[in-house]
Design a protein around this motif. Structure first.
Motif, short mmCIF file in Angstrom:
data_model
loop_
_atom_site.label_atom_id
_atom_site.label_comp_id
_atom_site.label_asym_id
_atom_site.label_seq_id
_atom_site.Cartn_x
_atom_site.Cartn_y
_atom_site.Cartn_z
N GLY A 150 0.43 -1.10 0.14
CA GLY A 150 -0.30 0.36 -0.33
C GLY A 150 1.02 1.35 -0.06
N PHE A 151 2.37 1.03 -0.32
CA PHE A 151 2.34 2.44 -0.59
C PHE A 151 2.77 3.17 -1.63
CE2 PHE A 151 5.12 0.08 3.40
CZ PHE A 151 5.23 0.63 3.89
N VAL A 152 2.60 4.05 -1.74
CA VAL A 152 2.67 4.82 -2.70
C VAL A 152 4.17 5.51 -2.70
CG1 VAL A 152 1.98 7.22 -3.85
CG2 VAL A 152 0.34 5.76 -2.63
N LEU A 153 3.94 5.37 -4.86
CA LEU A 153 5.28 5.23 -4.92
C LEU A 153 5.78 6.99 -6.02
CD1 LEU A 153 5.40 2.37 -8.30
CD2 LEU A 153 6.93 2.96 -5.33
N ASP A 154 6.45 7.56 -4.43
CA ASP A 154 6.66 8.71 -4.53
C ASP A 154 8.22 9.31 -5.55
OD1 ASP A 154 8.52 8.26 -3.07
OD2 ASP A 154 7.51 9.23 -1.31
N THR A 155 7.84 10.74 -5.71
CA THR A 155 9.42 11.45 -5.78
C THR A 155 10.36 10.38 -5.46
OG1 THR A 155 7.91 13.48 -6.53
CG2 THR A 155 10.11 13.22 -7.10
N VAL A 156 10.98 10.53 -4.77
CA VAL A 156 11.91 9.51 -3.92
C VAL A 156 12.11 8.63 -4.16
CG1 VAL A 156 12.82 9.33 -1.94
CG2 VAL A 156 12.12 11.18 -1.87
N CYS A 157 11.02 8.09 -4.95
CA CYS A 157 11.22 6.86 -4.21
C CYS A 157 11.55 5.77 -6.21
CB CYS A 157 10.34 5.52 -4.38
SG CYS A 157 11.10 3.80 -4.78
N CYS A 158 10.65 6.98 -6.57
CA CYS A 158 11.32 6.85 -8.12
C CYS A 158 12.58 7.62 -8.65
CB CYS A 158 10.19 7.84 -8.86
SG CYS A 158 8.50 6.45 -9.16
N ASN A 159 12.93 8.26 -7.73
CA ASN A 159 13.94 8.98 -8.54
C ASN A 159 15.53 8.06 -8.29
OD1 ASN A 159 13.74 11.41 -9.79
ND2 ASN A 159 13.35 12.19 -7.23
N MET A 160 15.98 6.79 -7.21
CA MET A 160 16.09 6.20 -6.77
C MET A 160 15.77 5.19 -7.85
SD MET A 160 15.40 5.68 -3.53
CE MET A 160 15.71 6.62 -1.49
N VAL A 161 15.08 4.77 -8.34
CA VAL A 161 15.09 3.74 -9.73
C VAL A 161 15.78 4.57 -10.49
CG1 VAL A 161 13.41 2.10 -10.94
CG2 VAL A 161 13.04 2.31 -8.95
N VAL A 162 15.36 4.94 -11.39
CA VAL A 162 15.45 6.58 -12.52
C VAL A 162 17.42 6.75 -12.37
CG1 VAL A 162 15.60 8.71 -13.77
CG2 VAL A 162 13.62 7.76 -12.85
N SER A 163 17.76 6.97 -11.12
CA SER A 163 19.02 7.04 -10.99
C SER A 163 20.21 5.58 -10.88
CB SER A 163 19.42 7.39 -9.42
OG SER A 163 20.76 7.74 -9.44
#
Length: 457
Positions: free
Chosen positions: A251-264
């Motif tokens: 139930g955790f929302v994929l926020d900017t921080v998490c997505c940035n980690m993946v993109v990086s």
């Protein structure tokens, strides 16, 4: 007085007994603390007058403001200090600082100093600092677990296996024996993040599973993001994606921080197609791009980095830039620039002033966002009824947070771009960290520039 409070009988004495030779620190893993000009002069004197180190340190502490002394000490304690050959000076500087009337004991500073001494091979002095901290904090359990956590962090930044494992052992004991739910949770957080920083995300994931089954500690988004980042940094993309999916299931929302980690993570390993897929996913989910997003993308684009580094000509428009980019690099830059949402974070549009703030951007990110900003300025000033602001400002900063105090590479880059474009934006006489111009002048300039670009096509 105890040993850490008297330089003649404590830290300075032990430093001299073990030898005043300066030992270099070769591992550089994080950004260094900003060094003031006064601190820079002090370290330069130490470099040229090592024999007079004790006297120079005494005069520096006595004659400098608290902020300058602490900033200089922090600089020396950083794993990426620009003065690694002076790292051994951190111990006597700290010892002298403890005698200043403004001195306040700080567990984070002690943890970082203990980690540095451990790496330099001064294990007895490191253990003395740790023992004193434990003695000082033993009745304050919340503060004690934070000290253990800061100690683990400090060792992990230096990739010190022995130091980290010892600190991790302290935290594990707290996790198993403490009766405080808050203390347990803090120990758990530090253990997971520390293991990931040490490139041991598999162990961190095992800890999360074990803590949930055996102690009833459910992982928060922080722990799971740490594991995502840990796997991604190692290029273990299957595991990274699996943990992201686990986050979504919980139930955790994929926020900017998490997505940035993946993109990086994909960017570091040159996986441009996956970066594009995730940038599109961010856009589809309504996850806003951030400064970190721009930095992550630009840092994985060799052509962009060569341009901002001065090794090739700067493209001065989005069209020109996209024409010069090929393959995966072109794909990811086009995807990034196709969404102008970043301007909601960095631009303020008011009748009196339009301001774009470049604080936090790396060179490549600043370059890309300036191009996006100029396109948006043209669109608003010449196509929409937004009105012409009285003034336009580009904020680059004075370089107060640069590796060398007062040297802003972003400011230099923006000035180069403005000069090449014939922009009316000039360095502000009142604040040379900004470029300013009248709104009408910017409108006219953009109109002329667009006409010239159309004529050349």
């Amino acid at each position: 007085m105890n040993g850490l409070q008297c330089p003649q009988q404590g830290l300075l004495w032990r430093w001299k007994q073990h030898g005043a030779a300066v030992t270099p620190v070769t591992r550089i893993t994080m950004e260094t603390s900003t060094l003031t000009k006064q601190g820079q002069r002090f370290l330069t004197k130490l470099t040229t007058s090592a024999a007079a180190a004790d006297n120079l340190i005494r005069r520096f502490v006595q004659g400098s403001p608290k902020s300058v002394v602490l900033t200089t000490l922090s600089h020396l304690l950083s794993p990426s200090t620009s003065h690694p050959h002076l790292s051994s000076i951190a111990l006597p500087l700290y010892g002298r600082a403890t005698q200043a009337p403004w001195f306040t004991w700080n567990s984070t500073t002690v943890a970082e100093l203990a980690a540095l001494l451990h790496e330099l091979g001064h294990r007895a002095q490191s253990e003395a600092l740790i023992s004193e901290a434990i003695s000082k904090l033993q009745s304050r359990h919340r503060d004690l677990v934070v000290f253990y956590g800061r100690l683990a962090q400090a060792h992990s930044k230096r990739k010190s296996e022995t130091g980290f494992d010892a600190a991790h052992g302290y935290l594990d004991d707290v996790l198993r024996t403490s009766e405080s739910a808050h203390v347990k949770r803090r120990a758990y957080e530090f253990m997971v993040s520390g293991l990931c920083c040490m490139d041991r995300p598999g162990e961190a994931e095992e800890l999360v599973i074990g803590a949930e089954d055996g102690l009833g500690l459910k992982p928060s988004g922080f722990e799971l993001k740490s594991i995502v980042h840990g796997y991604g940094r190692l290029g273990l993309f299957g595991d990274m994606r699996r943990v992201v999916e686990e986050m979504e299931k919980r139930g955790f929302v994929l926020d900017t921080v998490c997505c940035n980690m993946v993109v990086s993570a994909y960017g570091v390993h040159g996986e441009h197609a996956e970066m594009v897929r995730w940038l599109r996913r961010m856009r589809d989910l309504g996850v806003p791009f951030s400064v970190r997003t721009y930095n992550s993308v630009s840092n994985c684009c060799p052509r962009v980095l060569r341009m901002v580094g001065g090794m090739s000509e700067l493209a001065l428009s989005i069209e020109e830039l996209e024409e010069g980019l090929e393959g995966g690099e072109g794909m990811v830059v086009r995807e990034l620039l196709g969404c102008g949402g970043i301007l909601e974070e960095v631009m303020v549009w008011e009748t009196a002033e339009v301001k774009v703030d470049l604080h936090g951007f790396h060179l490549g990110g600043a370059y890309l966002v300036v191009l996006v900003w100029l396109e948006e300025m043209w669109r608003r000033l010449n196509g929409l009824s937004c009105g012409v602001p009285a003034e336009v400002t580009v904020v680059c900063g004075l370089g107060n947070h640069s590796r060398v105090f007062g040297e802003s590479k972003v400011r230099v880059l923006v000035q180069k771009m403005m000069v090449k474009m014939g922009s009316p934006l000039k360095v502000d006489r009142k604040n040379n960290g900004c470029f300013v111009a009248k709104g009408k002048a910017v409108q006219n300039w953009l109109c002329q520039m667009k006409k010239a670009q159309s004529a050349s096509m």
